[in-house]
Design an enzyme around this catalytic site. Structure first.
Site, PDB file in Angstrom:
ATOM      1  N   HIS A  17       3.972   6.845   5.392  1.00  0.00           N
ATOM      2  CA  HIS A  17       2.774   7.537   5.897  1.00  0.00           C
ATOM      3  C   HIS A  17       1.978   6.765   6.940  1.00  0.00           C
ATOM      4  O   HIS A  17       1.277   7.361   7.749  1.00  0.00           O
ATOM      5  CB  HIS A  17       1.876   8.011   4.749  1.00  0.00           C
ATOM      6  CG  HIS A  17       0.949   6.970   4.197  1.00  0.00           C
ATOM      7  ND1 HIS A  17       1.287   6.168   3.154  1.00  0.00           N
ATOM      8  CD2 HIS A  17      -0.302   6.611   4.550  1.00  0.00           C
ATOM      9  CE1 HIS A  17       0.277   5.354   2.876  1.00  0.00           C
ATOM     10  NE2 HIS A  17      -0.696   5.591   3.709  1.00  0.00           N
ATOM     11  N   ASP A  18       2.058   5.432   6.952  1.00  0.00           N
ATOM     12  CA  ASP A  18       1.287   4.688   7.940  1.00  0.00           C
ATOM     13  C   ASP A  18       2.152   4.132   9.078  1.00  0.00           C
ATOM     14  O   ASP A  18       1.649   3.414   9.941  1.00  0.00           O
ATOM     15  CB  ASP A  18       0.537   3.533   7.258  1.00  0.00           C
ATOM     16  CG  ASP A  18      -0.752   4.006   6.601  1.00  0.00           C
ATOM     17  OD1 ASP A  18      -1.321   5.000   7.095  1.00  0.00           O
ATOM     18  OD2 ASP A  18      -1.172   3.398   5.596  1.00  0.00           O
ATOM     19  N   HIS A  66       0.819  -1.218   0.000  1.00  0.00           N
ATOM     20  CA  HIS A  66       0.000   0.000   0.000  1.00  0.00           C
ATOM     21  C   HIS A  66       0.858   1.276   0.000  1.00  0.00           C
ATOM     22  O   HIS A  66       0.708   2.103  -0.908  1.00  0.00           O
ATOM     23  CB  HIS A  66      -0.997  -0.046   1.167  1.00  0.00           C
ATOM     24  CG  HIS A  66      -1.642   1.265   1.482  1.00  0.00           C
ATOM     25  ND1 HIS A  66      -2.497   1.902   0.597  1.00  0.00           N
ATOM     26  CD2 HIS A  66      -1.566   2.082   2.571  1.00  0.00           C
ATOM     27  CE1 HIS A  66      -2.904   3.041   1.137  1.00  0.00           C
ATOM     28  NE2 HIS A  66      -2.354   3.167   2.336  1.00  0.00           N
ATOM     29  N   GLU A 109       1.184   5.663  12.551  1.00  0.00           N
ATOM     30  CA  GLU A 109      -0.187   5.272  12.864  1.00  0.00           C
ATOM     31  C   GLU A 109      -0.280   3.793  13.251  1.00  0.00           C
ATOM     32  O   GLU A 109      -0.936   3.437  14.210  1.00  0.00           O
ATOM     33  CB  GLU A 109      -1.073   5.567  11.639  1.00  0.00           C
ATOM     34  CG  GLU A 109      -2.475   5.020  11.711  1.00  0.00           C
ATOM     35  CD  GLU A 109      -3.414   5.920  12.500  1.00  0.00           C
ATOM     36  OE1 GLU A 109      -2.978   7.008  12.897  1.00  0.00           O
ATOM     37  OE2 GLU A 109      -4.562   5.515  12.729  1.00  0.00           O
ATOM     38  N   ASP A 110       0.412   2.933  12.503  1.00  0.00           N
ATOM     39  CA  ASP A 110       0.171   1.499  12.647  1.00  0.00           C
ATOM     40  C   ASP A 110       1.275   0.703  13.347  1.00  0.00           C
ATOM     41  O   ASP A 110       1.106  -0.481  13.582  1.00  0.00           O
ATOM     42  CB  ASP A 110      -0.050   0.868  11.259  1.00  0.00           C
ATOM     43  CG  ASP A 110      -1.315   1.387  10.610  1.00  0.00           C
ATOM     44  OD1 ASP A 110      -2.157   1.918  11.352  1.00  0.00           O
ATOM     45  OD2 ASP A 110      -1.453   1.270   9.378  1.00  0.00           O
ATOM     46  N   ASP A 130      -3.252   8.607  -1.023  1.00  0.00           N
ATOM     47  CA  ASP A 130      -3.609   7.521  -0.111  1.00  0.00           C
ATOM     48  C   ASP A 130      -5.065   7.105  -0.353  1.00  0.00           C
ATOM     49  O   ASP A 130      -5.393   5.930  -0.516  1.00  0.00           O
ATOM     50  CB  ASP A 130      -3.406   8.043   1.327  1.00  0.00           C
ATOM     51  CG  ASP A 130      -3.672   6.999   2.385  1.00  0.00           C
ATOM     52  OD1 ASP A 130      -3.552   5.792   2.070  1.00  0.00           O
ATOM     53  OD2 ASP A 130      -3.992   7.385   3.529  1.00  0.00           O
TER      54      ASP A 130
HETATM   55 MN    MN Z   1      -2.669   4.658   4.015  1.00  0.00          MN
END
Ligand code: MN
Length: 754
Positions: free
Chosen positions: A91-92, A66, A95-96, A158
């Site tokens: 980018h993630d 992704h 967050e993840d 995204d």
């Molecule tokens: Mn994303």
């Protein structure tokens, strides 16, 4: 043992796939004009790959695919450089995974870390479960956007990738994401000049919301493709000859209208696919002979092709001398082809074409070379957004709509008395214009002169108008103005000034009331205030204070008696009081408290679906869906499911704002109940036509006409028929049968709530 081997092999295959995808990204990047900063991109990839290791997407793919895909979009479709590619790859991560923004900053530096931070803050969808959270998130998005526009560009990339892979999500998630995309991301992409991405986002949303209509239009497009190819060839051959003779370097492309735009036009114009004539447009993209000759070349081409085909006098659009606010530049002309069909031709240079496809990112690309003045427009827009954000409106949904106003509006040009050009949204009023000049001018304006004629503030401006605003020092913002201010800026300013004024009056009122109560010896407590609010039919204390402050309410005998008579007519007072109380309770009770609303999660909704929804649904009266329509359910606060058509504007708002309450809904029984629909017909008037129409309708089993309304003007008849039908199939059969009648030229179902 065998399983182990299989697993190892699978892992190997996955690693090879990841490596291949990353190499493609690197190659794409090396093919651009950007600095060749391969090392940092590779580092970002390795870091992200490590951080996401072992995690899978819903589709079963390794998660890292992704971020790589998003980075590819950022590079190839938006045209951004290494900083943005790194941020997209990362980018993630925050967050993840367990890594923090500080970790990113230590390894990749401040810039990339800031962008990743911005992306992390606005993750999880712009719209939360509650309206307030949604506005909060949206505000954050816009604020980070005005700090670094790359945040929103990567966010759009995204979203685009998530839309491209939406198939693996649950249906109710699909609706939420598709709705949100149509509501906010497509307009944002449009505002930033990313036309191609905007079109794809719209198309993808549409495909998930109306799969049947989508494939129907797609099929028709395929079936008519060769026909269009021929028209294109015949039309462009003489143009090519002429441009060759002029010695220009150019390419000519056929531009086919998107499925979504076709559907949109069918809906708004009430015409079938066959009657949409602008499906094909022609684009001439040229390399200017010298940079200075760019504009001249455009007009030279225009003159040359107008000699071959007759141009439509009212359809010349000059976005060259006056670029759109999102930077778009081109010359649009509509010419009559030899087969009698009008065809739009868009003339642009390669540079203008890049701007049209990649938006503002393309501006930066050309900035080093020529320097572009249009960039100021984006800055101006961002400043407006910032101003609105500094003074947000209390109602979250209003706030979103206010911002959205500025995303969709197309533009007109108006002139100040000194001849300066101002870009304004279409349908704006003289009042909007006043506020666009300065808040002080807006708040003190009393009228305007448009082309030297006196007009009221509500007057709608046209492109080319010269506008002079008349002001007076004693003028103040009027509540009525809210009705005819259309721009986000004017509306936000008026609301804020009115609120400020109201606050002043409230203070005055509060003092007056305190003095009054003191003099009368009435205690100033909750019960006293509530009674007064009810007595004057107001909604709350603030309104009471304001009413007293503005002298709409003058305290006197009535108020005095309310408290003095209490003893004498005790029984009566009690009755009204308890009754009033009960009423209040009833109105409030079904509305759950905040914490209750939050608790409803998808699981509970699914449980509800099986148990009680079947009995407990209501058809929304804004769009009057009937069996067979594409619909969705909205679980309201009282546990009822309200059925909307998927394209109903109310539903679009619900989807975006309360996505978690959306339930995928389908019809199963069709022939049990009757529903009212309206069909529109138009054609050439002739003897016996009405008879034929009624015959066709009554032939359809169990369909009843409720109302028939037909009008004939100059030989053209036009009418609306209201029918009771069972489902969409009934409507389709009737429409198809009506279309068979020779003199009926147009038959469509009227979509309500549009
Ligand atoms: Mn994303």
């Amino acid at each position: 043992m065998e399983e182990d081997v299989l697993l190892k092999e699978k892992e190997k295959a996955e690693e090879a796939m990841i490596e291949k995808a990353f190499q493609e990204l690197l190659n794409d990047y090396l093919g651009t004009k950007h600095r060749k900063r391969v090392a940092i991109i590779t580092k970002a990839f390795n870091f992200a790959n490590h951080a996401h290791r072992g995690i899978k997407r819903r589709s079963g793919e390794p998660y890292i695919m992704h971020p790589i895909a998003v980075a590819k979009i950022v590079c190839n479709e938006i045209g951004l450089g290494s900083t943005s590619i790194c941020a997209a790859l990362l980018h993630d991560v925050v967050e993840d995974t367990d890594y923090t923004v500080e970790d990113i900053e230590n390894i990749f530096g401040h810039k990339i870390a800031m962008i990743v931070d911005g992306l992390t803050k606005i993750s999880g969808g712009i719209f939360g479960d509650r309206a307030s959270a949604q506005a909060e998130n949206f505000k954050k998005l816009l604020l980070t956007m005005s700090d670094d526009i790359r945040v929103i560009l990567i966010k759009i990339a995204d979203r685009l990738h998530n839309m491209r892979t939406l198939g693996s999500m649950l249906p109710n998630k699909q609706f939420k994401i598709a709705g949100e995309t149509l509501y906010i991301y497509a307009p944002l992409a449009n505002r930033l000049g990313l036309y191609k991405i905007k079109t794809e986002l719209e198309n993808l949303s549409f495909r998930y919301e109306h799969p049947e209509e989508y494939s129907e239009i797609e099929k028709k497009l395929e079936a008519t493709a060769s026909e269009r190819d021929l028209v294109f060839k015949n039309f462009t051959d003489p143009i090519r000859e002429q441009l060759d003779r002029m010695g220009l370097r150019y390419r000519i492309l056929a531009r086919v209208k998107s499925v979504y735009s076709i559907w949109n036009k069918m809906q708004t114009k009430h015409v079938p696919f066959e009657e949409i004539y602008d499906i094909l447009a022609v684009r001439i993209i040229f390399e200017p002979s010298t940079p200075e000759e760019e504009l001249n070349n455009c007009f030279d081409i225009y003159v040359a092709i107008s000699k071959i085909y007759k141009p439509h006098p009212d359809r010349l659009r000059d976005w060259i001398s006056h670029p759109k606010a999102n930077g778009y530049q081109a010359l649009h002309v509509t010419l009559m082809a030899n087969n009698g069909q009008w065809i739009e031709v868009q003339i642009r240079s390669e540079r203008m074409n890049d701007v049209a496809e990649q938006g503002f990112a393309a501006h930066w690309k050309y900035k080093e070379g020529g320097g572009s003045e249009d960039e100021g427009e984006l800055e101006k827009w961002l400043r407006t957004i910032k101003e609105i954000l500094d003074d947000p409106q209390p109602d979250a949904i209003d706030f979103l709509d206010t911002i959205k106003l500025n995303l969709f509006a197309s533009e007109i040009f108006v002139f100040t008395p000194k001849g300066e050009i101002k870009t304004m949204p279409q349908n704006c009023t003289a009042l909007d214009f006043a506020f666009s000049l300065h808040t002080d001018i807006g708040s003190h304006c009393i009228g305007a002169k448009v082309n030297h004629k006196l007009v009221p503030l509500s007057h709608k401006l046209q492109s080319g108008d010269q506008v002079e605003v008349l002001t007076s020092k004693s003028q103040r913002v009027q509540p009525e103005w809210e009705a005819f201010a259309t721009t986000a800026r004017a509306r936000a300013k008026i609301a804020s000034l009115l609120r400020k004024e109201a606050k002043g009056y409230q203070k005055e009122g509060e003092t007056l009331l305190a003095t009054f109560l003191h003099n009368e010896g009435i205690p100033q407590d909750d019960s006293t205030l509530d009674k007064l609010v009810r007595l004057h039919h107001l909604r709350n204390r603030d309104e009471l204070y304001a009413a007293i402050g503005t002298q709409k309410v003058i305290l006197g005998d009535e108020d005095r008696n309310l408290f003095k008579e209490k003893k004498g007519r005790n029984w009566k007072k009690l009755l009204t009081f308890s009754f009033g109380n009960k009423e209040n309770k009833q109105a409030e009770e079904p509305r759950p408290t905040k914490s209750e609303t939050e608790k409803i999660d998808t699981k509970e909704i699914l449980k509800l679906t099986e148990e009680s929804i079947r009995k407990n649904y209501i058809m929304a009266d804004c769009c009057n869906s009937i069996p067979g329509d594409d619909v969705l359910g909205y679980l309201d606060e009282e546990g009822r499911v309200i059925i909307h058509k998927r394209q109903c504007p109310v539903a679009v708002r619900l989807k975006s704002s309360y996505g978690n309450r959306i339930i995928a809904t389908q019809w199963d029984t069709h022939k049990e109940l009757s529903f009212l629909v309206t069909i529109y017909i138009k054609g050439i008037d002739c003897m016996g036509l009405l008879n034929e129409v009624t015959q066709i309708i009554s032939r359809q089993l169990n369909v009843n006409i409720r109302k028939l309304n037909i009008e004939t003007i100059d030989g053209i008849f036009e009418g609306h028929i209201q029918l009771y039908v069972h489902d969409v199939d009934d409507v389709r059969t009737i429409c198809n049968n009506l279309k068979q009648v020779q003199n009926i030229k147009q038959v469509t179902r009227v979509e309500e709530g549009k």
